[in-house]
Design a protein around this motif. Structure first.
Motif, PDB file in Angstrom:
ATOM      1  N   ALA A 143       5.816   2.012   4.268  1.00 42.96           N
ATOM      2  CA  ALA A 143       6.390   2.289   2.947  1.00 42.96           C
ATOM      3  C   ALA A 143       6.528   0.995   2.146  1.00 42.96           C
ATOM      4  N   ILE A 144       6.935  -0.096   2.818  1.00 47.82           N
ATOM      5  CA  ILE A 144       7.056  -1.389   2.132  1.00 47.82           C
ATOM      6  C   ILE A 144       5.684  -1.869   1.668  1.00 47.82           C
ATOM      7  N   ALA A 145       4.681  -1.704   2.531  1.00 45.70           N
ATOM      8  CA  ALA A 145       3.322  -2.085   2.138  1.00 45.70           C
ATOM      9  C   ALA A 145       2.863  -1.265   0.939  1.00 45.70           C
ATOM     10  N   ALA A 146       3.211   0.019   0.932  1.00 46.81           N
ATOM     11  CA  ALA A 146       2.832   0.875  -0.197  1.00 46.81           C
ATOM     12  C   ALA A 146       3.564   0.456  -1.470  1.00 46.81           C
ATOM     13  N   ALA A 147       4.817   0.022  -1.337  1.00 47.71           N
ATOM     14  CA  ALA A 147       5.585  -0.408  -2.504  1.00 47.71           C
ATOM     15  C   ALA A 147       4.944  -1.611  -3.179  1.00 47.71           C
ATOM     16  N   PHE A 148       4.324  -2.502  -2.386  1.00 48.47           N
ATOM     17  CA  PHE A 148       3.619  -3.646  -2.944  1.00 48.47           C
ATOM     18  C   PHE A 148       2.228  -3.263  -3.465  1.00 48.47           C
ATOM     19  N   SER A 149       1.757  -2.070  -3.093  1.00 53.83           N
ATOM     20  CA  SER A 149       0.404  -1.651  -3.464  1.00 53.83           C
ATOM     21  C   SER A 149       0.381  -0.660  -4.613  1.00 53.83           C
ATOM     22  N   ILE A 150       1.516   0.039  -4.862  1.00 55.00           N
ATOM     23  CA  ILE A 150       1.570   1.099  -5.879  1.00 55.00           C
ATOM     24  C   ILE A 150       2.532   0.690  -6.977  1.00 55.00           C
ATOM     25  N   GLU A 151       2.064   0.769  -8.198  1.00 55.55           N
ATOM     26  CA  GLU A 151       2.924   0.452  -9.333  1.00 55.55           C
ATOM     27  C   GLU A 151       3.967   1.542  -9.512  1.00 55.55           C
ATOM     28  N   ASN A 152       5.234   1.141  -9.695  1.00 59.96           N
ATOM     29  CA  ASN A 152       6.350   2.080  -9.855  1.00 59.96           C
ATOM     30  C   ASN A 152       6.459   3.026  -8.663  1.00 59.96           C
ATOM     31  N   PHE A 153       6.469   2.466  -7.489  1.00 61.47           N
ATOM     32  CA  PHE A 153       6.541   3.222  -6.244  1.00 61.47           C
ATOM     33  C   PHE A 153       7.797   4.086  -6.209  1.00 61.47           C
ATOM     34  N   ASP A 154       7.645   5.341  -5.770  1.00 59.99           N
ATOM     35  CA  ASP A 154       8.758   6.305  -5.732  1.00 59.99           C
ATOM     36  C   ASP A 154       9.494   6.162  -4.395  1.00 59.99           C
ATOM     37  N   TRP A 155      10.446   5.250  -4.350  1.00 61.78           N
ATOM     38  CA  TRP A 155      11.160   4.959  -3.108  1.00 61.78           C
ATOM     39  C   TRP A 155      11.994   6.133  -2.614  1.00 61.78           C
ATOM     40  N   LYS A 156      12.662   6.824  -3.529  1.00 56.73           N
ATOM     41  CA  LYS A 156      13.559   7.907  -3.108  1.00 56.73           C
ATOM     42  C   LYS A 156      12.786   9.030  -2.430  1.00 56.73           C
ATOM     43  N   HIS A 157      11.612   9.328  -2.943  1.00 54.60           N
ATOM     44  CA  HIS A 157      10.779  10.362  -2.323  1.00 54.60           C
ATOM     45  C   HIS A 157      10.414   9.967  -0.898  1.00 54.60           C
ATOM     46  N   VAL A 158       9.978   8.739  -0.712  1.00 55.33           N
ATOM     47  CA  VAL A 158       9.561   8.281   0.613  1.00 55.33           C
ATOM     48  C   VAL A 158      10.745   8.224   1.570  1.00 55.33           C
ATOM     49  N   CYS A 159      11.897   7.802   1.087  1.00 52.71           N
ATOM     50  CA  CYS A 159      13.092   7.778   1.948  1.00 52.71           C
ATOM     51  C   CYS A 159      13.465   9.187   2.394  1.00 52.71           C
ATOM     52  N   SER A 160      13.289  10.158   1.514  1.00 54.39           N
ATOM     53  CA  SER A 160      13.528  11.553   1.897  1.00 54.39           C
ATOM     54  C   SER A 160      12.591  11.972   3.021  1.00 54.39           C
ATOM     55  N   GLY A 161      11.314  11.591   2.910  1.00 52.20           N
ATOM     56  CA  GLY A 161      10.362  11.916   3.965  1.00 52.20           C
ATOM     57  C   GLY A 161      10.693  11.236   5.280  1.00 52.20           C
ATOM     58  N   LEU A 162      11.095   9.967   5.221  1.00 49.44           N
ATOM     59  CA  LEU A 162      11.471   9.245   6.439  1.00 49.44           C
ATOM     60  C   LEU A 162      12.678   9.900   7.095  1.00 49.44           C
ATOM     61  N   PHE A 163      13.624  10.338   6.278  1.00 42.36           N
ATOM     62  CA  PHE A 163      14.815  11.002   6.799  1.00 42.36           C
ATOM     63  C   PHE A 163      14.452  12.318   7.485  1.00 42.36           C
ATOM     64  N   GLY A 164      13.535  13.061   6.877  1.00 44.68           N
ATOM     65  CA  GLY A 164      13.106  14.320   7.474  1.00 44.68           C
ATOM     66  C   GLY A 164      12.414  14.116   8.808  1.00 44.68           C
ATOM     67  N   ILE A 165      11.541  13.126   8.887  1.00 38.96           N
ATOM     68  CA  ILE A 165      10.843  12.854  10.152  1.00 38.96           C
ATOM     69  C   ILE A 165      11.829  12.365  11.206  1.00 38.96           C
ATOM     70  N   TYR A 166      12.824  11.592  10.782  1.00 36.98           N
ATOM     71  CA  TYR A 166      13.835  11.103  11.739  1.00 36.98           C
ATOM     72  C   TYR A 166      14.618  12.274  12.335  1.00 36.98           C
ATOM     73  N   LEU A 167      15.032  13.209  11.483  1.00 33.03           N
ATOM     74  CA  LEU A 167      15.741  14.384  11.994  1.00 33.03           C
ATOM     75  C   LEU A 167      14.858  15.204  12.923  1.00 33.03           C
ATOM     76  N   LEU A 168      13.578  15.310  12.585  1.00 32.72           N
ATOM     77  CA  LEU A 168      12.643  16.060  13.423  1.00 32.72           C
ATOM     78  C   LEU A 168      12.514  15.416  14.801  1.00 32.72           C
ATOM     79  N   ILE A 169      12.388  14.089  14.829  1.00 34.11           N
ATOM     80  CA  ILE A 169      12.254  13.387  16.108  1.00 34.11           C
ATOM     81  C   ILE A 169      13.549  13.496  16.912  1.00 34.11           C
ATOM     82  N   CYS A 170      14.667  13.421  16.236  1.00 35.92           N
ATOM     83  CA  CYS A 170      15.955  13.547  16.928  1.00 35.92           C
ATOM     84  C   CYS A 170      16.100  14.936  17.547  1.00 35.92           C
ATOM     85  N   ALA A 171      15.643  15.952  16.834  1.00 36.12           N
ATOM     86  CA  ALA A 171      15.688  17.309  17.388  1.00 36.12           C
ATOM     87  C   ALA A 171      14.770  17.421  18.601  1.00 36.12           C
TER      88      ALA A 171
END
Length: 773
Positions: A143-171
């Motif tokens: 995500a950090i690499a993408a933030a340096f590669s994409i103009e106006n990177f949508d951080w909140k969207h990506v953090c939501s996805g990371l949170f979802g995958i984290y909950l999935l792995i925890c389950a």
């Protein structure tokens, strides 16, 4: 707490100590390091391939938009690939959590110590969620690499996805921990975990035809539970699901270890298991109710939330809407509404139930004649009853659940809807319909169609009247030049009837133009109007009626007498446009800068250099001395256009478009006229072509044209912005990559080479140090 004399701080300290010990054991084995390395390599390969693809498109000149959500979100994005494969790693990590203790006998020491069973389970699980967080940190690197590669990177969207995958792995980890407690063999625990995860992914497809069982299996299914968070929408329903799954399997693990330690009757042990399972299912059911949900749209442009226009329409409702879905067994879309598809259909309504929690859903099943021609072709002479019996048997459905044609018609006559799969919305005695659209990847109605259907329940629908009698373009014929597809075809999403309008034909034989129409359309009349009809049209214009006149080359004698009253004329001859790919009579009209100031839609099309296809078009000229404010809306491209008759004949007093000495012309193809009269703004559109609104041009695929968006803006203008409902969203800001394909190659070297190598080195060093100690 009674029965637990240890202070809370000591209990937490014990859990942390157990977690630290478990993490040490985990990282002192090669499996944890191997998983990290393979996971990083796989994720790096997926990420860089997707980034390289879009970098190549940008370098080729393509315009990109919503780059963040395209790369990370959706069913084909980076997070989706991680979801598909992450379940393979977890069993390797959880297989020894308890089974290792059981096999070595150390579990007896733990159970006989002052440490509580729940502390043991929570300590081991804490170690696992710490390791899972390490996996998320690896994904955060991308995500950090993408933030340096994409103009106006949508951080909140990506953090939501990371949170979802984290909950999935925890389950997944909680499930793996439970499976590890069932056996002393680590391999058996790993395989059992994979089986359970597979079962939870597919259980939502089982027994969906049974009403009671359907809700339970659908709730238990873990498939797709992280999809909304992956796409930027966090809901309390998804959060509660993951929390309850984790609690369920941790609770089962604790009860299982307690059962092995305490001598209790079998019925007591079973009742505890059932009590836990029933409690979790009950809480899951309550938390999944629409009225209990809350939502957080994490996307930058709120793409997972209904637009403000739709929300405003919904707020105008003062009582719940009832939606009745009518399912015809003999229709091609029969499968979308049967009981086995009920939960998928309910999921379709989820974005709307967010703002309409009181929405009532009902389903009615019937059989009747349909538009499924293939069925009648291969069953010649069969009655509807015989076809229904045959189809019910083939589709494993009970015919008794389907009403006969006579029974359904006593409730509602769906023949005007061609007996298709349709959803009927009811509100205060009014009805509107949502239809399915054949030939599309997703045939379901979208937000625009939903908003139009709701709005029709609140305000009268604007009526578009098409003049008939002089062989005009027909709205009830499916010819290439006719207008059925764009006006009255029920299965075409873009048709006016699906965008909120009523469409009718008007004959001026013995009546005046009705006062209740929003616009009168005169489309390519083939013969001159009788004097009495011409007077009726002129009286309609004089009263301030809106008008759309679409002409064609050769019809100047028919329309110019009427257009003269408006200060407009169709030029002689026909415009031609030089092209190496198409016939010269295909003229592509461009939007003018003046048009961009008239509406947001035109402004976007002007910015995109959008074109409207107009085969066989005439140019237009106009007089600015009349009562109308006249504005060119579409013009031809003066670089490639000329008039077939050679010298352009222009009447004195009309705006002159100078051929500029090279015979190349930039002529108006569409003009808007407006004036204030009788307390309102009268609006008129004149086009030098009538084909732009035909089904043939709406379906043109050999050149990119904007005929449909143009049609939408035209009729929105005529309805004074009432219909079609504007559900457009702001353009994305993340529409440009700051990295080239060469830069992506450097990232690939980092994520596929350097980072795995560092992990491998760290793992080897740690294992060597431990061995020496």
């Amino acid at each position: 707490m009674k029965g637990d004399p240890l202070p809370k701080s000591f209990r937490m300290k014990t859990i942390r100590k157990l977690a630290k010990t478990e993490l040490s054991t985990l990282f002192y084995s090669p499996i944890a390091w191997l998983v990290l390395i393979v996971f990083t390599f796989q994720a790096g390969l997926t990420f860089t391939d997707k980034l390289k693809l879009y970098a190549g498109w940008q370098e080729a000149g393509s315009k990109l938009s919503f780059i963040t959500s395209t790369i990370f979100g959706g069913g084909t994005g980076f997070f989706a690939d991680i979801q598909k494969n992450v379940y393979l790693y977890i069993p390797l990590l959880t297989m020894g959590l308890i089974s290792r203790e059981t096999a070595s006998g150390s579990i007896k020491l733990l159970l006989s110590s002052p440490v509580k069973i729940r502390q043991i389970v929570l300590g081991k699980y804490l170690a696992m969620i710490a390791y899972c967080f390490l996996l998320i940190c690896i994904l955060a690197c991308f995500a950090i690499a993408a933030a340096f590669s994409i103009e106006n990177f949508d951080w909140k969207h990506v953090c939501s996805g990371l949170f979802g995958i984290y909950l999935l792995i925890c389950a997944y980890s909680a499930i793996g921990l439970f499976m590890s407690s069932l056996t002393s063999y680590q391999v058996v625990a790993a395989v059992s975990t994979l089986v359970v995860l597979a079962a939870l992914n597919y259980i939502g497809l089982l027994w969906q035809h049974l009403d009671f069982v359907r809700d339970i299996t659908y709730f238990l299914s873990i498939s797709g539970r992280a999809d909304q968070m992956r796409d930027g929408l966090i809901t309390s329903g998804d959060l509660s699901y993951f929390i309850l799954v984790i609690v369920l399997f941790l609770g089962l693990t604790i009860l299982l270890l307690h059962a092995g330690r305490a001598a209790k009757p079998a019925w007591v042990k079973v009742s505890r298991y059932l009590g836990l399972i029933i409690t979790v299912l009950l809480l899951g059911y309550i938390s999944s109710r629409p009225k209990m949900q809350w939502y957080a749209d994490m996307t930058a442009t709120k793409t997972k939330t209904l637009t403000p226009a739709t929300q405003a329409i919904i707020r105008s409702l003062d009582e719940p809407i009832k939606v009745t879905t009518f399912v015809n067994l003999l229709d091609d879309f029969w499968y979308m509404g049967i009981p086995a598809s009920r939960n998928r259909d309910i999921a379709f309504w989820a974005p709307y139930q967010r703002f309409m929690p009181g929405l009532k859903l009902d389903y009615q099943y019937f059989y009747d004649s349909s538009m499924a021609d293939w069925m009648y072709k291969y069953n010649l002479g069969a009655s509807n009853r015989q076809l229904a019996e045959k189809m019910a048997k083939a589709r494993e459905l009970k015919l008794s659940m389907f009403m006969s044609p006579d029974s359904i018609r006593q409730r509602i006559d769906l023949r005007p809807e061609e007996n298709r799969f349709v959803r009927m919305l009811e509100y205060k005695g009014k009805r509107s319909f949502l239809r399915e659209y054949a030939g599309e990847m997703d045939p379901n109605p979208g937000e625009a169609e939903f908003a139009a259907a709701i709005k029709r329940l609140l305000v009268p629908a604007p009526k578009v009247g098409f003049l008939v009698g002089e062989n005009e373009r027909a709205i009830d014929k499916a010819g290439e030049k006719d207008y059925q597809m764009t006006t009255t075809q029920l299965t075409y999403r873009k048709a006016l009837v699906n965008q909120g309008f009523d469409v009718t034909q008007i004959s001026l034989g013995s009546t005046e133009v009705p006062d209740d129409i929003a616009v009168l359309v005169i489309a390519d009349p083939k013969k001159e109007f009788a004097p009495e009809k011409m007077e009726k049209i002129r009286r309609y214009i004089a009263k301030g009626g809106n008008l759309l006149i679409a002409g064609e080359p050769g019809k100047q004698p028919v329309l110019n007498p009427l257009l003269a009253d408006l200060g407009v004329q169709m030029t002689d001859g026909m415009l031609l446009q030089q092209s190496k790919d198409f016939s010269p009579d295909l003229v592509l009209g461009f939007f003018t800068e003046q048009a961009s100031a008239q509406s947001k839609g035109y402004a976007m099309m002007f910015a995109d250099s959008a074109r409207v296809s107009m085969p066989a078009a005439s140019g237009l000229q106009y007089n600015t001395d009349g009562p109308f404010r006249i504005m060119p809306l579409l013009i031809s491209d003066k670089r490639f256009s000329w008039n077939k008759t050679g010298d352009l004949k222009m009447d004195t007093g009309y705006v002159q478009f100078d051929p500029a000495k090279d015979s190349k012309l930039a002529l108006p193809l569409a003009l808007t006229l407006s004036r204030q009269i009788n307390g309102k703004e009268q609006r008129i559109l004149v086009t030098g072509d009538a084909d732009w609104l035909s089904g043939q041009e709406m379906g043109r695929y050999n050149v990119r044209v904007y005929n449909f968006p143009f049609m939408v803006e035209v009729f929105r203008w005529f309805s004074y912005d009432q219909y079609p409902v504007d559900v457009s969203r702001p353009r994305s800001a993340d529409n440009k990559l700051k990295v080239t394909k060469e830069g992506v190659a450097m990232q690939k070297l980092l994520f596929l080479g350097l980072l795995p190598a560092l992990m491998l080195t760290a793992g080897i060093l740690l294992l060597v140090i431990r061995k020496r100690r």
